[in-house]
Every structure is written in C-alpha cells, then in structure tokens.
Design an enzyme around this catalytic site. Structure first.
Site, short mmCIF file in Angstrom:
data_model
loop_
_atom_site.label_atom_id
_atom_site.label_comp_id
_atom_site.label_asym_id
_atom_site.label_seq_id
_atom_site.Cartn_x
_atom_site.Cartn_y
_atom_site.Cartn_z
N GLY A 39 0.81 -1.21 0.00
CA GLY A 39 0.00 0.00 0.00
C GLY A 39 0.84 1.25 0.00
N HIS A 40 1.89 1.25 -0.85
CA HIS A 40 2.76 2.41 -0.95
C HIS A 40 3.56 2.35 -2.24
CE1 HIS A 40 5.45 -0.62 0.88
NE2 HIS A 40 6.40 -0.02 0.16
N ALA A 41 4.24 3.43 -2.52
CA ALA A 41 5.23 3.50 -3.60
C ALA A 41 6.49 4.10 -3.02
CB ALA A 41 4.71 4.37 -4.75
N ARG B 187 2.35 -0.52 -5.00
CA ARG B 187 2.24 -1.95 -4.85
C ARG B 187 1.39 -2.32 -3.65
NH1 ARG B 187 7.63 -1.53 -3.45
NH2 ARG B 187 7.46 0.08 -5.00
N ILE C 240 5.62 6.97 -0.40
CA ILE C 240 4.35 7.63 -0.67
C ILE C 240 3.30 6.66 -0.15
CG2 ILE C 240 2.79 8.59 -2.39
CD1 ILE C 240 5.31 8.90 -4.21
#
Length: 136
Positions: free
Chosen positions: A52-54, A99, A124
């Site tokens: 749940g981030h980049a 992802r 992020i």
C-alpha cells in the site's frame, strides 16, 4: 515516467544436490541493484493486504521465500497482478510504482531486498497523493 512494464521478473540460480537446494543473490551478478537492506514478513493472515505504498527512489526485489501471494502493481495508468510462489523467482519493483501484496497462502514468507536503508521520506503512503504526484 515509471511504468509497470519496467517491473521485471528476476530468476536466481539454483544449486541442487541430494541434500537440498541452494539459491543465492550477488549484487553484481544476479541483482539489478546493490542490495543495502533485506527484510522479511511472515505470520501474515490470508486476508491481509500489505504494501500500500510506492517508493520515490528505492528499488525492491520481492520473493515468496515460502508459500505464495499476489502483488498488484499500479503506475497510475494501468495495473497488473503478479503471482509469486517460487523462491527462485522474484519481482523487481522500480521506484514510482504503487504496490499491494495480498492473497497470502498459509505460511507465506515475503522476502524483500532493497536498494537503500529504510527512509520514511522515500515512501508515498497515500494513493491519492501518488496519483496527484504522477500527474504533475
């Protein structure tokens, strides 16, 4: 701009014998970047969603060291799902790709090799911010 098409599978060498198998990674030979950090997650509930981030700068190489799971990649324009279930086959996720990891089998172990040490400022964590940053 980063694209999910730039995220590639990496297959590691296997050394097998009647005593079992050995797989290894070496920075200059089998890793697409210098590995600076290794971590793994385990005891993951089947219904959990992780990631749940980049990342802004960091590359990651993700393996199913045990069990299986899916990785949903999203570049803001398109998405695809990659299924991992072989400890020799990992996914290289480049910077700028959102992802999420999900659909964990019982006993899954997620092994991640990263290009940098942990840096909270490289994440992020908000999908709307990710989309906003991609459009500017």
């Amino acid at each position: 701009m980063a694209s999910i098409d730039d995220c590639k599978m990496v297959e590691l060498k296997k050394v097998g014998s009647d005593k079992g198998s050995l797989t290894f990674i070496e920075n200059e030979e089998s890793a697409p970047f210098d590995v600076k950090r290794v971590y793994f997650t385990y005891d993951i509930p089947t219904e959990a969603v992780r990631g749940g981030h980049a990342h802004i700068e960091q590359h990651e190489l993700v393996f199913a060291a045990s069990g299986s799971f899916e990785i949903v990649l999203d570049d803001g324009n398109k998405a695809k799902t990659v299924f991992l279930n072989n400890p020799r086959k990992g996914l290289h996720i480049i910077p700028g790709i959102w992802r999420e990891l999900k659909s964990f089998s019982t006993g899954s172990v997620v092994l991640v090799m990263a290009s940098d040490a942990y840096d909270e400022d490289d994440y992020i964590m908000d999908y709307n911010q990710f989309i906003h940053d991609r459009s500017n």
